[in-house]
Write a protein that holds these residues in place. Structure first.
Motif, PDB file in Angstrom:
ATOM      1  N   ILE A 168      29.652  77.317  88.379  1.00 41.13           N
ATOM      2  CA  ILE A 168      29.238  78.048  86.924  1.00 41.13           C
ATOM      3  C   ILE A 168      28.157  76.721  86.434  1.00 41.13           C
ATOM      4  O   ILE A 168      28.136  77.010  85.298  1.00 41.13           O
ATOM      5  N   VAL A 169      28.064  75.781  86.461  1.00 42.48           N
ATOM      6  CA  VAL A 169      27.416  74.550  86.180  1.00 42.48           C
ATOM      7  C   VAL A 169      26.433  74.891  86.252  1.00 42.48           C
ATOM      8  O   VAL A 169      25.238  74.940  84.223  1.00 42.48           O
ATOM      9  N   ASP A 170      25.132  76.048  86.136  1.00 39.81           N
ATOM     10  CA  ASP A 170      24.081  75.947  86.011  1.00 39.81           C
ATOM     11  C   ASP A 170      24.114  77.827  83.997  1.00 39.81           C
ATOM     12  O   ASP A 170      23.641  77.216  82.936  1.00 39.81           O
ATOM     13  N   LEU A 171      25.141  78.406  84.493  1.00 34.81           N
ATOM     14  CA  LEU A 171      25.704  78.743  83.423  1.00 34.81           C
ATOM     15  C   LEU A 171      26.110  78.109  82.098  1.00 34.81           C
ATOM     16  O   LEU A 171      26.193  78.278  81.130  1.00 34.81           O
ATOM     17  N   VAL A 172      27.076  76.883  82.014  1.00 37.36           N
ATOM     18  CA  VAL A 172      27.491  75.978  81.138  1.00 37.36           C
ATOM     19  C   VAL A 172      26.348  75.302  80.201  1.00 37.36           C
ATOM     20  O   VAL A 172      26.670  75.626  79.348  1.00 37.36           O
ATOM     21  N   GLN A 173      25.549  75.040  81.275  1.00 40.41           N
ATOM     22  CA  GLN A 173      24.058  74.277  81.046  1.00 40.41           C
ATOM     23  C   GLN A 173      23.372  75.220  80.139  1.00 40.41           C
ATOM     24  O   GLN A 173      23.138  74.454  78.962  1.00 40.41           O
ATOM     25  N   LYS A 174      23.875  76.389  79.935  1.00 40.74           N
ATOM     26  CA  LYS A 174      22.688  76.900  78.785  1.00 40.74           C
ATOM     27  C   LYS A 174      23.732  78.007  77.515  1.00 40.74           C
ATOM     28  O   LYS A 174      22.824  78.312  76.877  1.00 40.74           O
ATOM     29  N   ILE A 175      25.161  76.743  77.966  1.00 37.29           N
ATOM     30  CA  ILE A 175      25.965  77.697  76.213  1.00 37.29           C
ATOM     31  C   ILE A 175      26.091  75.999  75.749  1.00 37.29           C
ATOM     32  O   ILE A 175      26.424  75.680  76.286  1.00 37.29           O
ATOM     33  N   ASP A 176      26.107  76.153  73.748  1.00 37.37           N
ATOM     34  CA  ASP A 176      26.267  75.240  73.197  1.00 37.37           C
ATOM     35  C   ASP A 176      27.363  74.932  73.538  1.00 37.37           C
ATOM     36  O   ASP A 176      28.428  75.623  73.615  1.00 37.37           O
ATOM     37  N   GLY A 177      28.118  73.675  73.131  1.00 34.56           N
ATOM     38  CA  GLY A 177      29.604  73.510  73.223  1.00 34.56           C
ATOM     39  C   GLY A 177      30.117  72.712  74.126  1.00 34.56           C
ATOM     40  O   GLY A 177      29.397  71.574  75.180  1.00 34.56           O
ATOM     41  N   PRO A 178      31.159  72.353  72.904  1.00 36.83           N
ATOM     42  CA  PRO A 178      32.298  71.117  74.633  1.00 36.83           C
ATOM     43  C   PRO A 178      32.872  71.843  75.802  1.00 36.83           C
ATOM     44  O   PRO A 178      32.669  73.298  75.790  1.00 36.83           O
ATOM     45  N   VAL A 179      32.720  71.110  76.781  1.00 37.83           N
ATOM     46  CA  VAL A 179      34.095  71.383  77.631  1.00 37.83           C
ATOM     47  C   VAL A 179      35.596  71.099  76.993  1.00 37.83           C
ATOM     48  O   VAL A 179      35.432  69.518  76.733  1.00 37.83           O
ATOM     49  N   LEU A 180      36.548  71.875  77.195  1.00 37.78           N
ATOM     50  CA  LEU A 180      37.486  71.216  77.509  1.00 37.78           C
ATOM     51  C   LEU A 180      38.641  71.165  78.973  1.00 37.78           C
ATOM     52  O   LEU A 180      38.362  72.811  79.634  1.00 37.78           O
ATOM     53  N   GLU A 181      39.469  70.426  79.232  1.00 37.87           N
ATOM     54  CA  GLU A 181      39.952  70.653  79.675  1.00 37.87           C
ATOM     55  C   GLU A 181      40.952  70.403  79.971  1.00 37.87           C
ATOM     56  O   GLU A 181      41.925  69.478  79.496  1.00 37.87           O
ATOM     57  N   PHE A 182      41.972  71.475  79.659  1.00 41.92           N
ATOM     58  CA  PHE A 182      43.805  71.607  79.659  1.00 41.92           C
ATOM     59  C   PHE A 182      44.804  71.598  80.803  1.00 41.92           C
ATOM     60  O   PHE A 182      44.284  71.766  82.157  1.00 41.92           O
ATOM     61  N   GLY A 183      45.547  70.205  80.469  1.00 43.60           N
ATOM     62  CA  GLY A 183      45.568  69.331  82.024  1.00 43.60           C
ATOM     63  C   GLY A 183      45.129  68.100  83.068  1.00 43.60           C
ATOM     64  O   GLY A 183      44.509  68.473  83.214  1.00 43.60           O
ATOM     65  N   LEU A 184      45.255  67.653  81.999  1.00 52.47           N
ATOM     66  CA  LEU A 184      44.140  65.728  82.469  1.00 52.47           C
ATOM     67  C   LEU A 184      45.221  65.446  83.541  1.00 52.47           C
ATOM     68  O   LEU A 184      44.480  65.490  84.837  1.00 52.47           O
ATOM     69  N   GLY A 185      46.122  65.484  84.137  1.00 52.84           N
ATOM     70  CA  GLY A 185      46.938  64.599  84.903  1.00 52.84           C
ATOM     71  C   GLY A 185      46.360  63.305  85.631  1.00 52.84           C
ATOM     72  O   GLY A 185      46.106  62.602  84.927  1.00 52.84           O
ATOM     73  N   ASN A 186      45.581  63.690  87.269  1.00 54.68           N
ATOM     74  CA  ASN A 186      45.138  61.961  87.273  1.00 54.68           C
ATOM     75  C   ASN A 186      44.035  61.607  87.378  1.00 54.68           C
ATOM     76  O   ASN A 186      43.215  60.810  87.181  1.00 54.68           O
ATOM     77  N   GLY A 187      42.960  63.330  86.312  1.00 52.33           N
ATOM     78  CA  GLY A 187      41.535  62.645  86.371  1.00 52.33           C
ATOM     79  C   GLY A 187      40.952  63.589  87.302  1.00 52.33           C
ATOM     80  O   GLY A 187      39.785  63.638  86.851  1.00 52.33           O
ATOM     81  N   ARG A 188      41.100  63.688  87.846  1.00 52.69           N
ATOM     82  CA  ARG A 188      40.557  64.371  89.181  1.00 52.69           C
ATOM     83  C   ARG A 188      38.983  65.734  88.686  1.00 52.69           C
ATOM     84  O   ARG A 188      37.692  65.639  88.622  1.00 52.69           O
ATOM     85  N   THR A 189      39.746  66.213  88.449  1.00 59.57           N
ATOM     86  CA  THR A 189      38.678  67.706  87.718  1.00 59.57           C
ATOM     87  C   THR A 189      37.954  67.000  86.380  1.00 59.57           C
ATOM     88  O   THR A 189      36.683  67.067  85.968  1.00 59.57           O
ATOM     89  N   TYR A 190      38.652  65.787  85.718  1.00 58.33           N
ATOM     90  CA  TYR A 190      38.067  65.618  84.154  1.00 58.33           C
ATOM     91  C   TYR A 190      36.626  64.855  85.104  1.00 58.33           C
ATOM     92  O   TYR A 190      35.745  64.784  84.563  1.00 58.33           O
TER      93      TYR A 190
END
Length: 159
Positions: free
Chosen positions: A21-43
């Protein structure tokens, strides 16, 4: 299937969906929210794919590796159910939630508030990715990348 294999498949599904979904998200304005940081792998993964985007992470407290911890202004601590409410209407391009526990009774409680939060933070056309099903009329399910089993991870677009 062993718990290890299940964990690997879940993380593989998460990575493959986020990569798709990287290309989809690049076309949309706004921040990215990460619910559940955990150890930070996905962040860390999101930061790699969206280096110029504000990424706001949420968790009860910070337990991530120092190299995978957001700066203080982008780290929200406390119960996500409560702290996330301050971000309703932010118009996020992407909201990702990996906060399922694998315990049906606990996840059932999370599902009483997570769908509303995800819908509320997303911009129109924004993308929601979740380890739990967040079915709402405002969310259109999107096809999963090939090889990801139904029910493994979930992908939606905000109508």
């Amino acid at each position: 299937m062993s718990r290890l294999d299940s964990f690997i498949r879940r993380l593989t599904a998460q990575r493959d969906i986020l990569n798709s979904i990287v290309d989809l998200v690049q076309k949309i304005d706004g921040p990215v929210l990460e619910f559940g940081l955990g150890n930070g792998r996905t962040y860390d993964h999101l930061r790699e794919h969206f280096p110029d985007r504000r990424i706001i992470a949420f968790d009860r407290d910070v337990r991530s590796y120092s190299s995978s911890t957001p700066p203080a202004e982008n780290m929200v601590t406390g119960e996500i159910r409560e702290s996330g409410q301050a971000f309703l209407g932010i118009g996020a391009a992407l909201a990702h939630a990996d906060i399922g526990t694998g315990h049906d009774e606990i996840d059932a409680v999370t599902l009483t508030w997570l769908p509303q939060l995800m819908v509320g933070v997303l911009a129109t056309g924004g993308i929601a990715v979740s380890g739990l099903p967040i079915e709402r009329p405002e969310l259109e399910p999107l096809p999963r990348p090939p090889g990801i089993k139904e029910g493994r991870y979930y992908l939606y677009r905000r109508r």
